[in-house]
Design an enzyme around this catalytic site. Structure first.
Site, PDB file in Angstrom:
ATOM      1  N   SER A  79      29.980 -18.569  55.899  1.00  0.00           N
ATOM      2  CA  SER A  79      29.617 -19.892  56.402  1.00  0.00           C
ATOM      3  C   SER A  79      30.738 -20.877  56.107  1.00  0.00           C
ATOM      4  O   SER A  79      31.875 -20.629  56.493  1.00  0.00           O
ATOM      5  CB  SER A  79      28.269 -20.326  55.829  1.00  0.00           C
ATOM      6  N   GLU A 138      21.956 -15.756  63.905  1.00  0.00           N
ATOM      7  CA  GLU A 138      22.393 -16.727  62.914  1.00  0.00           C
ATOM      8  C   GLU A 138      21.423 -17.896  62.737  1.00  0.00           C
ATOM      9  O   GLU A 138      21.001 -18.227  61.627  1.00  0.00           O
ATOM     10  CB  GLU A 138      23.769 -17.287  63.309  1.00  0.00           C
ATOM     11  N   HIS A 168      21.479 -15.953  59.416  1.00  0.00           N
ATOM     12  CA  HIS A 168      22.561 -16.530  58.634  1.00  0.00           C
ATOM     13  C   HIS A 168      22.332 -16.314  57.137  1.00  0.00           C
ATOM     14  O   HIS A 168      21.240 -16.566  56.623  1.00  0.00           O
ATOM     15  CB  HIS A 168      22.620 -18.026  58.950  1.00  0.00           C
TER      16      HIS A 168
END
Length: 538
Positions: A186, A313, A416
C-alpha cells in the site's frame, strides 16, 4: 517472541544497544536512525541520530509517529512522544556469513501505522535466512504536509535516512549492506516506487518488492491547498511560523476534520471516495516525476522489481467503512466522471461483471483504478525500460487471490492488505483474523510458507520462482491461492484499462475555512462543530 531469551548486545556507529536472543534470533528494537524530528528539526529533513554512552535498551519498539489511529496490538501515539525515527532488526544469531537484508516499509495511507504492528514482525523472514529491518517514519502532516520553505516528502527522506543507517550499520547485525531489498505494501509500496524514482536513494538497495501500490502522488498545488485547509482547521496561518505554532496533536485532529468534510460531501470530487489527504508530493528536489514516468525513463537503475496486487482490493475499504458506498447507477457515473474516466469504461465493467450489484461494480472499478492497474503499470514501465536497453531491472508479476468463507456465511475476499500476514509469515498475529477470516488452516499456512520462501529467494538472488515479465502484452502472472498456486495471464480487468489512467487529483474544491478571529487554544487547536475522526485504509 518465544520462550528462551537472553541479552544480546550490538555496537552501532552511534553506540551499543542491547537486544534479545530469542529462540535463535537476535531481535533488537527501537534503534534511533535519526534525531527526533521536533523542536528545531520539525518539518526539516532528518538529522543524524546522536551518539550515546553506555548500553541502550533495545528490547522495546520505539514510539509511533503522530497519528489518531489505534491498531490492534500496536502502540498508540501520545502527545509528547518525539523519538519516533527508530528501526528494528531481526537476524539469525548463528548465521554463517552476511545475510541478504529485507527492509520493510509499513503501509497506512501515509497517515497511520507503524513497524510495531504485530503482523509486521520480522521473525519468519529472518528464519528463512534474511536480516530483516522495519522502521517508523513521519506520517500525516508531519511527514507529507506542505510547509512553505520546508522540504516536502519528509517521510520519504526519513526512509532514505533509515536505508543509509542500514548501509552503515547492518553488517554488525549479520546483514550484507550490498544486498538490500526494500519491501512494502500500500503506501509502503508507494514509498518504494518513489524510492526507485529518486536519485537520492540510488545505491541503497538492489531489489524491491511492492504490493498494492496506490496511484497517489500529489501535485504541488494540491498539497499546498490541503495544507491551507489543515492550517485553517488548526486555527493557524498556513506559513512555516504558523504551522510550527500548532502542536502535532492539533495537526492530527485538524487533518481528521478535513478528511471528515471530504467524506461527507459527495460534490468534493475524488477525495470524497478516497479520503487520503497526504502522500508523496511531486517536487523538484526529490520527486520531479510521477514514479510510472520515472521508471519508464529508466530510473531505478538495475533494481529487480517484484510486484503484487490483490484481486479485490477495494472490498476492504468498504468492509471497514473508510469510503462512502456507491449503490446507484447515477453514483457510479459520477464516480467515473470525478476520476476523469470515460463513460464506456463503466459499460465495459458491466459487461465484465454481468448481473453484479452496482456496489460490486464500483468496488471493482475503484480498486482497479487506485491499486491494481497502477501496480501493473509500474511493472510494465520498469520492464519496458529494461527491454529497451536502459537501466531497468527484471520484473516479476504476482496476484493475491486467496478467499475464504466465515462461519456466519459471509465471505472474506482477496482484498487489500490480506496478503501481508501471508508474505511476512504472521498469520497468528493479533488482529490478523479480521483480514484473513479466522484462524489459519493448513492450506493457509502452506500458502504463507510459499510466499515467505518466494520473498527470501528474491531477496537472496533475485528469483522468486517464476518467469520474469518480458512481453507486457502476454505477461506471466504468479497467482497466490489455496490450496495451490497457478500461473495465469494478467487480470482480465487490466485489459479494460489499456491506454487509460485516472486523471490526476485536482486542487480541492472545498473552500478553506476562514481563520478564527480569536487565537487558538494552548495546544494549537480550535473548536470545530464536526469533531468526527475517520481512519482511512491504504
Amino acid at each position: 517472541m518465544g520462550t528462551a531469551a537472553a541479552d544480546e548486545t550490538v555496537t552501532t556507529k552511534q553506540g551499543t544497544v542491547r537486544g534479545r536472543n530469542v529462540d535463535g534470533l537476535r531481535i533488537t528494537l527501537g534503534i534511533p536512525y535519526a534525531a527526533p524530528p521536533f523542536g528545531p528539526g520539525r518539518f526539516q529533513a532528518p538529522r543524524p541520530a546522536e551518539a550515546w554512552d553506555g548500553v541502550r535498551d533495545g528490547t522495546r519498539f520505539g514510539p509511533v509517529a503522530p497519528q489518531s489511529a489505534e491498531l490492534p496490538g500496536a502502540p498508540v501515539w501520545r502527545p509528547g512522544q518525539e523519538d519516533v525515527l527508530t528501526l528494528n532488526v531481526w537476524s539469525p544469531a548463528d548465521a554463517p556469513g552476511p545475510l541478504p537484508v529485507l527492509f520493510w516499509i509499513h503501509g497506512g495511507a501515509y497517515t497511520f501505522g507503524s513497524s510495531a504492528q504485530p503482523d509486521h514482525d520480522g521473525a519468519a523472514l529472518a528464519r528463512a535466512g534474511l536480516t530483516v529491518v522495519t522502521c517508523n517514519y513521519r506520517l500525516g502532516f508531519e511527514g507529507f504536509g506542505h510547509v512553505p520553505g520546508r522540504p516536502d516528502n519528509r517521510g520519504l527522506l526519513d526512509q532514505i535516512a533509515a536505508l543509509e543507517w542500514v548501509r552503515d550499520n547492518i553488517s554488525a547485525f549479520g546483514g550484507d549492506p550490498d544486498n538490500v531489498t526494500v519491501a512494502g505494501q500500500s503506501s509502503g509500496g508507494g514509498s518504494i516506487a518513489c524510492l526507485m524514482s529518486t536519485g537520492r536513494a540510488e545505491g541503497l538497495f538492489r531489489r524491491a518488492v511492492a504490493h498494492s501500490v496506490p496511484d497517489a502522488t500529489f501535485p504541488p498545488a494540491l498539497a499546498a491547498a490541503l495544507a491551507q485547509q489543515v492550517a485553517a482547521e488548526a486555527g493557524v496561518a498556513p506559513t512555516a511560523e504558523g504551522l510550527l505554532s500548532a502542536t502535532p496533536q492539533a495537526l492530527v485532529e485538524a487533518s481528521d476534520r478535513v478528511v471528515a468534510r471530504y467524506a461527507s460531501d459527495p460534490s468534493s470530487g475524488p477525495l470524497h471516495y478516497d479520503t487520503v489527504i497526504y502522500g508523496p508530493v511531486l517536487d523538484d528536489a526529490l520527486l520531479p516525476k510521477d514514479p510510472v514516468d520515472a521508471l519508464a525513463a529508466g530510473s531505478g537503475g538495475r533494481v529487480d522489481l517484484l510486484v503484487c496486487h490483490a484481486t479485490e482490493e477495494y472490498w476492504l475499504m468498504h468492509e471497514v467503512g473508510s469510503m462512502p458506498p456507491v449503490t446507484t447507477e447515477e453514483g457510479l457515473a459520477r464516480f467515473a466522471a470525478d476520476y476523469g474516466l470515460p463513460p464506456d469504461l463503466v459499460a465495459r465493467y458491466r459487461a465484465h461483471m454481468p448481473g453484479a450489484p452496482v456496489l460490486d461494480v464500483y468496488l471493482a472499478l475503484a480498486g482497479d483504478a487506485l491499486f491494481t492497474t497502477h501496480t501493473v503499470r509500474l511493472a510494465e514501465a520498469h520492464a519496458h525500460a529494461h527491454a529497451h536497453g536502459s537501466e531497468g531491472g527484471r520484473v516479476f508479476l504476482s496476484r493475491f487471490d486467496r478467499r475464504r468463507g466465515r462461519p456466519d456465511g459471509s465471505r472474506v475476499r482477496a482484498w487489500h492488505a490480506a496478503d501481508v500476514p501471508f508474505a511476512l509469515g504472521t498469520l497468528d498475529a493479533e488482529g490478523v483474523d479480521f483480514l484473513t477470516g479466522g484462524p489459519a488452516d493448513e492450506d493457509d499456512r502452506a500458502l504463507s510458507r510459499r510466499m515467505v520462501r518466494a520473498w527470501a529467494d528474491f531477496a537472496t538472488h533475485g528469483d522468486p520462482g517464476w518467469a520474469p515479465l518480458t512481453d507486457p502484452s502476454a505477461p506471466t502472472v504468479h497467482v497466490w491461492d489455496v490450496p495451490a498456486d497457478r500461473e495465469e495471464g494478467a487480470s482480465p480487468a487490466h485489459a479494460l484499462w489499456r491506454g487509460l489512467r485516472a486523471a490526476p487529483l485536482p486542487t480541492p474544491p472545498l473552500p478553506t475555512p476562514p481563520l478564527p478571529s480569536s487565537p487558538p487554544s494552548a495546544d494549537g487547536a480550535r473548536p470545530h462543530p464536526d469533531e468526527a475522526s475517520t481512519t482511512a485504509t491504504g
